[in-house]
Design a protein around this motif. Structure first.
Motif, PDB file in Angstrom:
ATOM      1  N   LEU A 134       0.831  -1.200   0.000  1.00 46.94           N
ATOM      2  CA  LEU A 134       0.000   0.000   0.000  1.00 46.94           C
ATOM      3  C   LEU A 134       0.864   1.249   0.000  1.00 46.94           C
ATOM      4  O   LEU A 134       0.600   2.208  -0.728  1.00 46.94           O
ATOM      5  N   HIS A 135       1.924   1.250   0.813  1.00 52.41           N
ATOM      6  CA  HIS A 135       2.818   2.409   0.856  1.00 52.41           C
ATOM      7  C   HIS A 135       3.508   2.626  -0.488  1.00 52.41           C
ATOM      8  O   HIS A 135       3.660   3.762  -0.933  1.00 52.41           O
ATOM      9  N   ALA A 136       3.924   1.545  -1.138  1.00 54.35           N
ATOM     10  CA  ALA A 136       4.555   1.661  -2.460  1.00 54.35           C
ATOM     11  C   ALA A 136       3.557   2.224  -3.468  1.00 54.35           C
ATOM     12  O   ALA A 136       3.910   3.065  -4.294  1.00 54.35           O
ATOM     13  N   GLY A 137       2.312   1.777  -3.391  1.00 52.80           N
ATOM     14  CA  GLY A 137       1.278   2.321  -4.270  1.00 52.80           C
ATOM     15  C   GLY A 137       1.071   3.803  -4.050  1.00 52.80           C
ATOM     16  O   GLY A 137       0.917   4.577  -5.000  1.00 52.80           O
ATOM     17  N   LEU A 138       1.101   4.225  -2.790  1.00 48.83           N
ATOM     18  CA  LEU A 138       0.948   5.641  -2.465  1.00 48.83           C
ATOM     19  C   LEU A 138       2.113   6.453  -3.018  1.00 48.83           C
ATOM     20  O   LEU A 138       1.925   7.517  -3.604  1.00 48.83           O
ATOM     21  N   ILE A 139       3.327   5.939  -2.872  1.00 48.58           N
ATOM     22  CA  ILE A 139       4.513   6.646  -3.365  1.00 48.58           C
ATOM     23  C   ILE A 139       4.479   6.762  -4.895  1.00 48.58           C
ATOM     24  O   ILE A 139       4.758   7.822  -5.456  1.00 48.58           O
ATOM     25  N   VAL A 140       4.099   5.695  -5.563  1.00 51.40           N
ATOM     26  CA  VAL A 140       4.053   5.719  -7.030  1.00 51.40           C
ATOM     27  C   VAL A 140       2.897   6.593  -7.517  1.00 51.40           C
ATOM     28  O   VAL A 140       2.979   7.199  -8.585  1.00 51.40           O
ATOM     29  N   ALA A 141       1.828   6.697  -6.731  1.00 52.50           N
ATOM     30  CA  ALA A 141       0.685   7.507  -7.139  1.00 52.50           C
ATOM     31  C   ALA A 141       0.953   8.995  -7.000  1.00 52.50           C
ATOM     32  O   ALA A 141       0.272   9.798  -7.642  1.00 52.50           O
ATOM     33  N   VAL A 142       1.937   9.389  -6.197  1.00 55.40           N
ATOM     34  CA  VAL A 142       2.246  10.807  -6.030  1.00 55.40           C
ATOM     35  C   VAL A 142       2.546  11.491  -7.364  1.00 55.40           C
ATOM     36  O   VAL A 142       2.097  12.612  -7.600  1.00 55.40           O
ATOM     37  N   PRO A 143       3.257  10.828  -8.297  1.00 55.71           N
ATOM     38  CA  PRO A 143       3.450  11.474  -9.597  1.00 55.71           C
ATOM     39  C   PRO A 143       2.158  11.739 -10.358  1.00 55.71           C
ATOM     40  O   PRO A 143       2.160  12.487 -11.334  1.00 55.71           O
ATOM     41  N   GLY A 144       1.056  11.162  -9.924  1.00 54.19           N
ATOM     42  CA  GLY A 144      -0.231  11.504 -10.513  1.00 54.19           C
ATOM     43  C   GLY A 144      -0.492  12.987 -10.395  1.00 54.19           C
ATOM     44  O   GLY A 144      -1.195  13.583 -11.226  1.00 54.19           O
ATOM     45  N   PHE A 145       0.089  13.596  -9.391  1.00 57.80           N
ATOM     46  CA  PHE A 145       0.000  15.043  -9.214  1.00 57.80           C
ATOM     47  C   PHE A 145       0.628  15.736 -10.417  1.00 57.80           C
ATOM     48  O   PHE A 145       0.091  16.699 -10.951  1.00 57.80           O
ATOM     49  N   LEU A 146       1.763  15.215 -10.877  1.00 58.67           N
ATOM     50  CA  LEU A 146       2.442  15.790 -12.037  1.00 58.67           C
ATOM     51  C   LEU A 146       1.642  15.540 -13.316  1.00 58.67           C
ATOM     52  O   LEU A 146       1.623  16.380 -14.217  1.00 58.67           O
ATOM     53  N   LEU A 147       0.980  14.379 -13.394  1.00 56.86           N
ATOM     54  CA  LEU A 147       0.143  14.100 -14.560  1.00 56.86           C
ATOM     55  C   LEU A 147      -0.983  15.122 -14.683  1.00 56.86           C
ATOM     56  O   LEU A 147      -1.361  15.510 -15.787  1.00 56.86           O
ATOM     57  N   GLY A 148      -1.509  15.554 -13.549  1.00 57.83           N
ATOM     58  CA  GLY A 148      -2.567  16.561 -13.566  1.00 57.83           C
ATOM     59  C   GLY A 148      -2.061  17.935 -13.932  1.00 57.83           C
ATOM     60  O   GLY A 148      -2.774  18.722 -14.550  1.00 57.83           O
ATOM     61  N   LEU A 149      -0.812  18.229 -13.570  1.00 62.29           N
ATOM     62  CA  LEU A 149      -0.239  19.545 -13.886  1.00 62.29           C
ATOM     63  C   LEU A 149       0.183  19.656 -15.347  1.00 62.29           C
ATOM     64  O   LEU A 149       0.167  20.739 -15.914  1.00 62.29           O
ATOM     65  N   TRP A 150       0.596  18.533 -15.947  1.00 56.88           N
ATOM     66  CA  TRP A 150       1.073  18.541 -17.327  1.00 56.88           C
ATOM     67  C   TRP A 150       0.214  17.613 -18.181  1.00 56.88           C
ATOM     68  O   TRP A 150       0.475  16.404 -18.275  1.00 56.88           O
ATOM     69  N   PRO A 151      -0.803  18.155 -18.832  1.00 54.97           N
ATOM     70  CA  PRO A 151      -1.718  17.332 -19.637  1.00 54.97           C
ATOM     71  C   PRO A 151      -1.020  16.516 -20.726  1.00 54.97           C
ATOM     72  O   PRO A 151      -1.445  15.404 -21.031  1.00 54.97           O
ATOM     73  N   ALA A 152       0.056  17.037 -21.316  1.00 50.39           N
ATOM     74  CA  ALA A 152       0.766  16.288 -22.363  1.00 50.39           C
ATOM     75  C   ALA A 152       1.354  15.002 -21.785  1.00 50.39           C
ATOM     76  O   ALA A 152       1.302  13.930 -22.423  1.00 50.39           O
ATOM     77  N   CYS A 153       1.886  15.069 -20.580  1.00 49.71           N
ATOM     78  CA  CYS A 153       2.426  13.888 -19.904  1.00 49.71           C
ATOM     79  C   CYS A 153       1.302  12.893 -19.618  1.00 49.71           C
ATOM     80  O   CYS A 153       1.458  11.688 -19.800  1.00 49.71           O
ATOM     81  N   HIS A 154       0.161  13.415 -19.205  1.00 47.12           N
ATOM     82  CA  HIS A 154      -0.986  12.559 -18.923  1.00 47.12           C
ATOM     83  C   HIS A 154      -1.447  11.836 -20.187  1.00 47.12           C
ATOM     84  O   HIS A 154      -1.720  10.634 -20.162  1.00 47.12           O
ATOM     85  N   ARG A 155      -1.528  12.570 -21.299  1.00 43.84           N
ATOM     86  CA  ARG A 155      -1.951  11.942 -22.562  1.00 43.84           C
ATOM     87  C   ARG A 155      -0.966  10.868 -23.006  1.00 43.84           C
ATOM     88  O   ARG A 155      -1.356   9.844 -23.565  1.00 43.84           O
ATOM     89  N   ALA A 156       0.325  11.081 -22.751  1.00 46.00           N
ATOM     90  CA  ALA A 156       1.342  10.107 -23.162  1.00 46.00           C
ATOM     91  C   ALA A 156       1.273   8.828 -22.329  1.00 46.00           C
ATOM     92  O   ALA A 156       1.448   7.724 -22.857  1.00 46.00           O
ATOM     93  N   LEU A 157       1.017   8.942 -21.029  1.00 48.01           N
ATOM     94  CA  LEU A 157       1.024   7.783 -20.135  1.00 48.01           C
ATOM     95  C   LEU A 157      -0.335   7.101 -19.999  1.00 48.01           C
ATOM     96  O   LEU A 157      -0.412   5.952 -19.570  1.00 48.01           O
ATOM     97  N   ASP A 158      -1.401   7.813 -20.360  1.00 47.60           N
ATOM     98  CA  ASP A 158      -2.744   7.274 -20.156  1.00 47.60           C
ATOM     99  C   ASP A 158      -2.979   5.927 -20.848  1.00 47.60           C
ATOM    100  O   ASP A 158      -3.600   5.037 -20.240  1.00 47.60           O
ATOM    101  N   PRO A 159      -2.502   5.693 -22.091  1.00 45.41           N
ATOM    102  CA  PRO A 159      -2.729   4.373 -22.692  1.00 45.41           C
ATOM    103  C   PRO A 159      -2.119   3.226 -21.866  1.00 45.41           C
ATOM    104  O   PRO A 159      -2.740   2.171 -21.726  1.00 45.41           O
ATOM    105  N   PHE A 160      -0.934   3.440 -21.300  1.00 44.95           N
ATOM    106  CA  PHE A 160      -0.304   2.404 -20.484  1.00 44.95           C
ATOM    107  C   PHE A 160      -1.102   2.163 -19.203  1.00 44.95           C
ATOM    108  O   PHE A 160      -1.303   1.019 -18.781  1.00 44.95           O
ATOM    109  N   ILE A 161      -1.575   3.243 -18.601  1.00 41.63           N
ATOM    110  CA  ILE A 161      -2.383   3.126 -17.385  1.00 41.63           C
ATOM    111  C   ILE A 161      -3.666   2.355 -17.687  1.00 41.63           C
ATOM    112  O   ILE A 161      -4.060   1.455 -16.940  1.00 41.63           O
ATOM    113  N   GLN A 162      -4.313   2.682 -18.810  1.00 44.69           N
ATOM    114  CA  GLN A 162      -5.592   2.060 -19.143  1.00 44.69           C
ATOM    115  C   GLN A 162      -5.436   0.592 -19.552  1.00 44.69           C
ATOM    116  O   GLN A 162      -6.392  -0.180 -19.450  1.00 44.69           O
TER     117      GLN A 162
END
Length: 193
Positions: free
Chosen positions: A14-42
């Motif tokens: 759970l702690h590792a999941g929380l640490i890895v999820a923190v960059p989700g903050f960066l995905l929200g700040l930079w939409p281009a990064c979010h669009r690039a990573l979203d296919p892998f996430i999905q």
């Protein structure tokens, strides 16, 4: 009897999941990064955590490490997506006020974006903890030699139905307590309008 989600080696997932999820903050700040990573996430997000169990057992050859991995893989996606969504959906007028006052980027993020994102971040954490609590029981039934899931399975094998029911009620009670705790934390950290 209960292995606990916040104690022992299984909390590491759970702690590792929380640490890895923190960059989700960066995905929200930079939409281009979010669009690039979203296919892998999905692609990875809909795979059942228990479907990973045989591969984890084969790869790690250790039931404890495999359980940690399974908890991590189920906990990371709701937190990551909720964090990115919360960060990206901060009200435009709050962002504009921050720009008008000329806040530096770091202060803009820490004083406006992060506090406004907290409700979504904690919603993701509530979902993740609920899923992780569900998965930890199932993973311990399959591949562990201790924990609440192992206890329930062992009681079933010994036909100790009363003990099994008590353990199931305990799992539900702990899940409810964790959800209430995170809900109250979210309410205390949210912006008041």
């Amino acid at each position: 009897m209960a292995s606990g989600l916040f104690h022992g080696p299984r909390s590491t997932g759970l702690h590792a999941g929380l640490i890895v999820a923190v960059p989700g903050f960066l995905l929200g700040l930079w939409p281009a990064c979010h669009r690039a990573l979203d296919p892998f996430i999905q692609i990875l997000r809909p795979v059942s955590p228990l479907a990973w169990m045989p591969l984890a057992l084969y790869t790690f050859r250790d039931s404890t490490v495999s359980t940690i991995f399974i908890i991590f893989i189920c906990a990371v996606w709701p937190m990551l997506i909720s964090t990115a969504t919360g960060t990206a959906s901060v009200r435009a007028e709050w962002l504009n006020v921050s720009r008008v006052f000329g806040l530096p980027r770091l202060e803009h993020v820490t004083r406006v974006v992060f506090p406004a994102s907290v409700p979504m971040i904690l919603s993701g954490m509530r979902i993740s903890i609920g899923i992780a609590w569900f998965v930890i029981v199932a993973a311990e039934m399959v591949g562990a030699q201790s924990g609440i899931g192992y206890f329930i399975w062992n009681e079933w094998n010994n036909l100790q139905i009363a003990s099994m029911i008590v353990a199931i009620v305990l799992v539900g009670g702990i899940g409810l307590a964790l959800d209430i705790l995170l809900k109250r934390i979210g309410e205390s950290l949210s912006f008041r309008e």
